[in-house]
Motif scaffolding. Structure first.
Motif, PDB file in Angstrom:
ATOM      1  N   UNK A  25      47.261  45.622  36.135  1.00  0.00           N
ATOM      2  CA  UNK A  25      46.690  44.238  36.693  1.00  0.00           C
ATOM      3  C   UNK A  25      47.801  43.500  37.506  1.00  0.00           C
ATOM      4  N   UNK A  26      49.083  43.407  37.247  1.00  0.00           N
ATOM      5  CA  UNK A  26      49.957  43.239  38.112  1.00  0.00           C
ATOM      6  C   UNK A  26      50.026  43.783  39.342  1.00  0.00           C
ATOM      7  N   UNK A  27      49.735  45.142  39.490  1.00  0.00           N
ATOM      8  CA  UNK A  27      49.552  45.698  40.718  1.00  0.00           C
ATOM      9  C   UNK A  27      48.763  45.323  41.706  1.00  0.00           C
ATOM     10  N   UNK A  28      47.428  45.219  40.884  1.00  0.00           N
ATOM     11  CA  UNK A  28      46.360  44.663  41.477  1.00  0.00           C
ATOM     12  C   UNK A  28      46.314  43.267  41.933  1.00  0.00           C
ATOM     13  N   UNK A  29      47.157  42.648  41.307  1.00  0.00           N
ATOM     14  CA  UNK A  29      47.200  41.183  41.770  1.00  0.00           C
ATOM     15  C   UNK A  29      48.144  40.866  42.996  1.00  0.00           C
ATOM     16  N   UNK A  30      48.829  41.836  43.633  1.00  0.00           N
ATOM     17  CA  UNK A  30      49.623  41.745  44.530  1.00  0.00           C
ATOM     18  C   UNK A  30      49.002  40.971  45.620  1.00  0.00           C
ATOM     19  N   UNK A  31      49.751  39.850  46.300  1.00  0.00           N
ATOM     20  CA  UNK A  31      49.142  38.999  47.262  1.00  0.00           C
ATOM     21  C   UNK A  31      48.656  39.806  48.590  1.00  0.00           C
ATOM     22  N   UNK A  32      49.206  40.899  48.779  1.00  0.00           N
ATOM     23  CA  UNK A  32      48.682  41.732  50.008  1.00  0.00           C
ATOM     24  C   UNK A  32      47.242  42.066  49.890  1.00  0.00           C
ATOM     25  N   UNK A  33      46.743  42.286  48.574  1.00  0.00           N
ATOM     26  CA  UNK A  33      45.529  43.096  48.284  1.00  0.00           C
ATOM     27  C   UNK A  33      44.467  41.742  48.311  1.00  0.00           C
ATOM     28  N   UNK A  34      44.636  40.531  47.997  1.00  0.00           N
ATOM     29  CA  UNK A  34      43.646  39.411  47.757  1.00  0.00           C
ATOM     30  C   UNK A  34      42.743  39.406  46.901  1.00  0.00           C
ATOM     31  N   UNK A  35      42.855  40.153  45.684  1.00  0.00           N
ATOM     32  CA  UNK A  35      42.228  40.421  44.648  1.00  0.00           C
ATOM     33  C   UNK A  35      42.290  39.118  43.719  1.00  0.00           C
ATOM     34  N   UNK A  36      40.975  39.021  42.924  1.00  0.00           N
ATOM     35  CA  UNK A  36      41.080  38.227  41.835  1.00  0.00           C
ATOM     36  C   UNK A  36      41.152  39.090  40.667  1.00  0.00           C
ATOM     37  N   UNK A  37      41.914  39.103  39.816  1.00  0.00           N
ATOM     38  CA  UNK A  37      42.296  39.901  38.747  1.00  0.00           C
ATOM     39  C   UNK A  37      41.977  39.125  37.305  1.00  0.00           C
ATOM     40  N   UNK A  38      41.362  39.794  36.579  1.00  0.00           N
ATOM     41  CA  UNK A  38      41.063  39.197  35.330  1.00  0.00           C
ATOM     42  C   UNK A  38      41.539  40.361  34.238  1.00  0.00           C
ATOM     43  N   UNK A  39      42.377  40.017  33.230  1.00  0.00           N
ATOM     44  CA  UNK A  39      42.808  40.944  32.284  1.00  0.00           C
ATOM     45  C   UNK A  39      42.029  40.622  31.115  1.00  0.00           C
ATOM     46  N   UNK A  40      41.161  41.556  30.516  1.00  0.00           N
ATOM     47  CA  UNK A  40      40.708  41.546  29.239  1.00  0.00           C
ATOM     48  C   UNK A  40      41.302  42.066  28.160  1.00  0.00           C
ATOM     49  N   UNK A  41      41.590  41.400  27.244  1.00  0.00           N
ATOM     50  CA  UNK A  41      42.345  41.876  26.114  1.00  0.00           C
ATOM     51  C   UNK A  41      41.799  41.495  24.742  1.00  0.00           C
ATOM     52  N   UNK A  42      41.377  42.604  23.937  1.00  0.00           N
ATOM     53  CA  UNK A  42      40.820  42.602  22.724  1.00  0.00           C
ATOM     54  C   UNK A  42      41.305  41.606  21.757  1.00  0.00           C
ATOM     55  N   UNK A  43      42.370  41.660  21.483  1.00  0.00           N
ATOM     56  CA  UNK A  43      43.291  40.928  20.514  1.00  0.00           C
ATOM     57  C   UNK A  43      43.574  39.325  21.014  1.00  0.00           C
ATOM     58  N   UNK A  44      44.344  38.930  19.956  1.00  0.00           N
ATOM     59  CA  UNK A  44      44.540  37.275  20.404  1.00  0.00           C
ATOM     60  C   UNK A  44      46.146  37.408  21.039  1.00  0.00           C
ATOM     61  N   UNK A  45      46.577  38.378  21.490  1.00  0.00           N
ATOM     62  CA  UNK A  45      47.955  38.546  22.120  1.00  0.00           C
ATOM     63  C   UNK A  45      48.279  39.882  22.876  1.00  0.00           C
ATOM     64  N   UNK A  46      49.640  39.843  23.288  1.00  0.00           N
ATOM     65  CA  UNK A  46      50.134  40.922  24.118  1.00  0.00           C
ATOM     66  C   UNK A  46      50.970  41.742  23.169  1.00  0.00           C
ATOM     67  N   UNK A  47      50.596  42.057  22.034  1.00  0.00           N
ATOM     68  CA  UNK A  47      51.720  42.769  21.048  1.00  0.00           C
ATOM     69  C   UNK A  47      52.128  44.032  21.436  1.00  0.00           C
ATOM     70  N   UNK A  48      51.264  44.861  22.106  1.00  0.00           N
ATOM     71  CA  UNK A  48      51.726  46.112  22.716  1.00  0.00           C
ATOM     72  C   UNK A  48      52.507  46.071  24.057  1.00  0.00           C
ATOM     73  N   UNK A  49      52.581  45.161  24.501  1.00  0.00           N
ATOM     74  CA  UNK A  49      53.333  45.024  25.923  1.00  0.00           C
ATOM     75  C   UNK A  49      54.671  44.462  25.833  1.00  0.00           C
ATOM     76  N   UNK A  50      55.424  44.917  26.739  1.00  0.00           N
ATOM     77  CA  UNK A  50      56.926  44.715  26.585  1.00  0.00           C
ATOM     78  C   UNK A  50      57.022  43.215  27.169  1.00  0.00           C
ATOM     79  N   UNK A  51      58.208  42.945  26.869  1.00  0.00           N
ATOM     80  CA  UNK A  51      58.721  41.648  27.315  1.00  0.00           C
ATOM     81  C   UNK A  51      58.745  41.464  28.510  1.00  0.00           C
TER      82      UNK A  51
END
Length: 75
Positions: A25-51
């Motif tokens: 999602x972060x790579x796709x959201x780079x300003x050079x690409x002009x994308x609108x990115x939505x990250x869909x997360x099934x849980x209530x938080x980003x428990x499996x994601x590094x700080x």
């Protein structure tokens, strides 16, 4: 791996709440690409994601480059 340039200037949804999804999602959201990115997360938080990835995501959210939807269902 994702070739982000192939998805330039479109709305993109990334599904997941772990490092791979957040990094994509972060790579796709780079300003050079002009994308609108939505990250869909099934849980209530980003428990499996590094700080570090959470910080990158938050910075892009503040720039309105990524929207995050928690408790999302994808069918």
């Amino acid at each position: 791996p994702i070739i982000a340039g192939a998805f330039a200037a479109i709305d993109v949804a990334v599904v997941g709440g772990g490092n791979a999804a957040v990094e994509s999602a972060c790579m796709l959201a780079h300003e050079n690409y002009g994308n609108k990115v939505t990250l869909l997360v099934r849980s209530r938080g980003l428990d499996r994601c590094s700080a570090d990835n959470q910080k990158r995501l938050q910075k892009l959210q503040l720039k309105n480059r990524i929207n995050v939807w928690f408790e999302a269902n994808v069918e």
